[in-house]
Design a protein around this motif. Sequence first.
Motif: not given
Length: 364
Positions: A82, A86, A237
């Motif tokens: 995960i 991301l 990010v």
Amino acid sequence: MSNTDVRGTARRTLVVIGLVLATALALGFVYATRRVLVWAVLAAFFAVALKPLVERLQRRLVRRRALATLLVFLAAFVLLAILAALILVPLFGELSRFADRAPELVRDARAGRGPVGQLLERTGARRYASEHSEQLRGFGGQLRQPAVGVLRGVVESIAGLITVVVLAYLMVLEAPRITRGLLAAAGDGQGERLRRVGREVSRTVTGYLTGNLLISVICGALTYAVLALTGVPFAAVIALLVAVADLIPLVGATLGAVIAAGAGFLHSPTAGVVVLVFFVVYQQVENHLLQPLILSRAVRLNPLTVLVSVLLAAELAGLLGALLAIPAAGIIQTLLREYGPRRLRPAPPAGPAARPGRPAGSTD
């Protein structure tokens, strides 16, 4: 000199020579197998960190240790997947958009237009590139040559990662059997002390991981705030990448600073300068305030011991030494408390583990 003295001297000489040869062989073996030993140390580090989760799951939900270990490792893989999604999904999307705009950006840069072209114009890089175009093309050709070496390094890294995971899994799975064997070999007198040492070592590694994650969260949150305030795109990010890089002690914030400052300068020179100044200040605060204070509480070490341990280990063993310095210092402190001379043993830590009426080294 009598024959007895001659024989005694010869015996001592042979013993010294044997010890020197044995030491040389041991050092040679360690050097020859250093990569495998590093994998084993990393696997033991993660095994000690995951073992309490496996035992808690085994006590409450799953009775079979193999199934409990498999579930914990699968959960860890899912969390890592995960986290990677991301980071990588938005990053690949941005790279795709950048590839579509690359020809236009190159034309603007050659003409001195746009943010990249203006930056090249101000720094004189465009003029240098035009004057040394042949040298730059030759340098680009040289960069393609070590591609095989890079590919080999990637394959070795993947093999090392798989080996570390398998070793950690087997260590956690076989931990009860290994513990029973050690306790049986130690006897009843040393059994309780070994259990106490094992609990302290596990608590030290788990506390280190928890504290390190907290520091990374703080770094990522502050980075996101600075990037959002300066208007840098994809601030979330980039902040996530910085938080992951910050898991590496001492140099992690520097790696994060390169990523965030590069994104800031691509957006605007002002944003790049602001982000760079932020990381210069933050790295000093993290290395000399956050890390010693948070990790000293999590690992129960003196803040000065934390800082000195990381600096010395980074100098001796590089990145791996910096990563393992703090749990290693905590483990050494535990061993000194249990087995060292009484006058050299560190004082018991303050807090719940040192309440009146309990032994200094006892744990819940």
